[in-house]
Motif scaffolding. Sequence first.
Motif, PDB file in Angstrom:
ATOM      1  N   ARG A 134       0.827  -1.345   0.028  1.00 37.18           N
ATOM      2  CA  ARG A 134       0.161  -0.120   0.018  1.00 37.18           C
ATOM      3  C   ARG A 134       0.806   1.223  -0.136  1.00 37.18           C
ATOM      4  O   ARG A 134       2.123   1.131   0.592  1.00 37.18           O
ATOM      5  CB  ARG A 134      -0.909   0.024   0.970  1.00 37.18           C
ATOM      6  CG  ARG A 134      -0.215   0.325   2.555  1.00 37.18           C
ATOM      7  CD  ARG A 134      -1.349   0.163   3.573  1.00 37.18           C
ATOM      8  NE  ARG A 134      -0.436   0.189   4.725  1.00 37.18           N
ATOM      9  CZ  ARG A 134      -0.812  -0.649   5.881  1.00 37.18           C
ATOM     10  NH1 ARG A 134      -2.211  -0.948   6.119  1.00 37.18           N
ATOM     11  NH2 ARG A 134      -0.313  -0.655   6.946  1.00 37.18           N
ATOM     12  N   ILE A 135       0.321   2.294  -0.326  1.00 36.58           N
ATOM     13  CA  ILE A 135       0.857   3.505  -0.421  1.00 36.58           C
ATOM     14  C   ILE A 135      -0.130   4.548   0.345  1.00 36.58           C
ATOM     15  O   ILE A 135      -1.253   4.585  -0.005  1.00 36.58           O
ATOM     16  CB  ILE A 135       1.230   4.148  -1.864  1.00 36.58           C
ATOM     17  CG1 ILE A 135       2.351   3.334  -2.461  1.00 36.58           C
ATOM     18  CG2 ILE A 135       1.677   5.787  -1.764  1.00 36.58           C
ATOM     19  CD1 ILE A 135       2.459   3.989  -3.955  1.00 36.58           C
ATOM     20  N   LYS A 136       0.378   4.961   1.402  1.00 39.84           N
ATOM     21  CA  LYS A 136      -0.594   5.821   2.096  1.00 39.84           C
ATOM     22  C   LYS A 136      -0.128   7.348   1.952  1.00 39.84           C
ATOM     23  O   LYS A 136       1.127   7.853   2.514  1.00 39.84           O
ATOM     24  CB  LYS A 136      -0.368   5.635   3.877  1.00 39.84           C
ATOM     25  CG  LYS A 136      -0.686   4.109   4.254  1.00 39.84           C
ATOM     26  CD  LYS A 136      -0.378   3.939   5.566  1.00 39.84           C
ATOM     27  CE  LYS A 136      -1.423   3.832   6.508  1.00 39.84           C
ATOM     28  NZ  LYS A 136      -1.076   3.430   7.875  1.00 39.84           N
ATOM     29  N   GLY A 137      -0.800   7.959   1.292  1.00 38.82           N
ATOM     30  CA  GLY A 137      -0.604   9.549   0.683  1.00 38.82           C
ATOM     31  C   GLY A 137      -1.638  10.335   1.324  1.00 38.82           C
ATOM     32  O   GLY A 137      -2.422   9.944   2.120  1.00 38.82           O
ATOM     33  N   PHE A 138      -1.505  11.464   0.638  1.00 36.58           N
ATOM     34  CA  PHE A 138      -2.430  12.589   0.987  1.00 36.58           C
ATOM     35  C   PHE A 138      -2.945  13.419  -0.252  1.00 36.58           C
ATOM     36  O   PHE A 138      -1.831  13.702  -0.974  1.00 36.58           O
ATOM     37  CB  PHE A 138      -1.862  13.613   2.029  1.00 36.58           C
ATOM     38  CG  PHE A 138      -1.390  13.109   3.561  1.00 36.58           C
ATOM     39  CD1 PHE A 138      -2.593  13.167   4.417  1.00 36.58           C
ATOM     40  CD2 PHE A 138      -0.385  12.347   3.715  1.00 36.58           C
ATOM     41  CE1 PHE A 138      -2.393  12.460   5.627  1.00 36.58           C
ATOM     42  CE2 PHE A 138      -0.444  11.914   5.091  1.00 36.58           C
ATOM     43  CZ  PHE A 138      -1.193  12.135   5.890  1.00 36.58           C
ATOM     44  N   ILE A 139      -3.939  14.016  -0.256  1.00 39.79           N
ATOM     45  CA  ILE A 139      -4.370  14.804  -1.097  1.00 39.79           C
ATOM     46  C   ILE A 139      -3.870  16.233  -0.710  1.00 39.79           C
ATOM     47  O   ILE A 139      -4.401  16.895   0.245  1.00 39.79           O
ATOM     48  CB  ILE A 139      -5.985  14.974  -1.392  1.00 39.79           C
ATOM     49  CG1 ILE A 139      -6.195  13.491  -1.835  1.00 39.79           C
ATOM     50  CG2 ILE A 139      -6.451  15.886  -2.309  1.00 39.79           C
ATOM     51  CD1 ILE A 139      -7.960  13.302  -1.809  1.00 39.79           C
ATOM     52  N   LEU A 140      -3.004  16.926  -1.632  1.00 40.92           N
ATOM     53  CA  LEU A 140      -2.631  18.061  -1.181  1.00 40.92           C
ATOM     54  C   LEU A 140      -3.421  19.181  -1.704  1.00 40.92           C
ATOM     55  O   LEU A 140      -3.491  20.255  -1.162  1.00 40.92           O
ATOM     56  CB  LEU A 140      -1.018  18.306  -1.659  1.00 40.92           C
ATOM     57  CG  LEU A 140      -0.145  17.520  -1.062  1.00 40.92           C
ATOM     58  CD1 LEU A 140       1.309  17.677  -1.570  1.00 40.92           C
ATOM     59  CD2 LEU A 140      -0.023  17.362   0.375  1.00 40.92           C
ATOM     60  N   HIS A 141      -3.960  19.011  -3.119  1.00 38.10           N
ATOM     61  CA  HIS A 141      -4.873  20.375  -3.531  1.00 38.10           C
ATOM     62  C   HIS A 141      -5.756  19.517  -4.363  1.00 38.10           C
ATOM     63  O   HIS A 141      -5.439  18.578  -4.909  1.00 38.10           O
ATOM     64  CB  HIS A 141      -3.869  21.061  -4.240  1.00 38.10           C
ATOM     65  CG  HIS A 141      -4.743  22.091  -5.000  1.00 38.10           C
ATOM     66  ND1 HIS A 141      -5.445  23.045  -4.393  1.00 38.10           N
ATOM     67  CD2 HIS A 141      -4.781  22.254  -6.335  1.00 38.10           C
ATOM     68  CE1 HIS A 141      -6.128  23.724  -5.325  1.00 38.10           C
ATOM     69  NE2 HIS A 141      -5.656  23.278  -6.628  1.00 38.10           N
ATOM     70  N   ASP A 142      -6.939  19.913  -4.215  1.00 35.44           N
ATOM     71  CA  ASP A 142      -8.207  19.429  -5.147  1.00 35.44           C
ATOM     72  C   ASP A 142      -8.940  20.778  -5.537  1.00 35.44           C
ATOM     73  O   ASP A 142      -9.792  21.330  -4.665  1.00 35.44           O
ATOM     74  CB  ASP A 142      -9.119  18.562  -4.081  1.00 35.44           C
ATOM     75  CG  ASP A 142     -10.310  18.063  -5.084  1.00 35.44           C
ATOM     76  OD1 ASP A 142     -10.379  18.343  -6.388  1.00 35.44           O
ATOM     77  OD2 ASP A 142     -11.167  17.268  -4.481  1.00 35.44           O
ATOM     78  N   PRO A 143      -8.577  20.956  -6.651  1.00 34.75           N
ATOM     79  CA  PRO A 143      -9.377  22.342  -7.466  1.00 34.75           C
ATOM     80  C   PRO A 143     -10.721  22.093  -7.306  1.00 34.75           C
ATOM     81  O   PRO A 143     -11.430  23.158  -7.454  1.00 34.75           O
ATOM     82  CB  PRO A 143      -8.677  22.382  -8.646  1.00 34.75           C
ATOM     83  CG  PRO A 143      -8.359  20.827  -9.189  1.00 34.75           C
ATOM     84  CD  PRO A 143      -7.974  20.230  -7.661  1.00 34.75           C
TER      85      PRO A 143
END
Length: 114
Positions: A41-50
């Motif tokens: 798994r890759i546990k990431g984050f949404i930094l920006h959602d236009p």
Amino acid sequence: MKQLGNWLDFNVKQFLEGKVVLLPAPEDIPENYVKDGYRYRIKGFILHDPNNDELNSNEPLTIKFKNKPVIPKNQVQFKAGQFELANPTGVVYGDYRNQLSLKADGFLNKSESK
């Protein structure tokens, strides 16, 4: 009625469109949590959602893989269009339909995705 959630179609490509995401190195899933062969798994984050930055900014984003995915070295932040998942699937679940499970076969090279 049961299994009505199976009829909901979640479009992963449309969901990720335009987002800037942080995707660190993949990690192994502990053996007692492995389901259907998804071992990484890759546990990431949404930094920006236009499309909805107020709600989705800094939200966690976990993607599961059967085989260890390869991410370009020294790159963890991806802007819209810099990566594409191979055969992605997504399921919305939970009592309030606010949980997301993303799975993919890996990442496509940009030359493969066109």
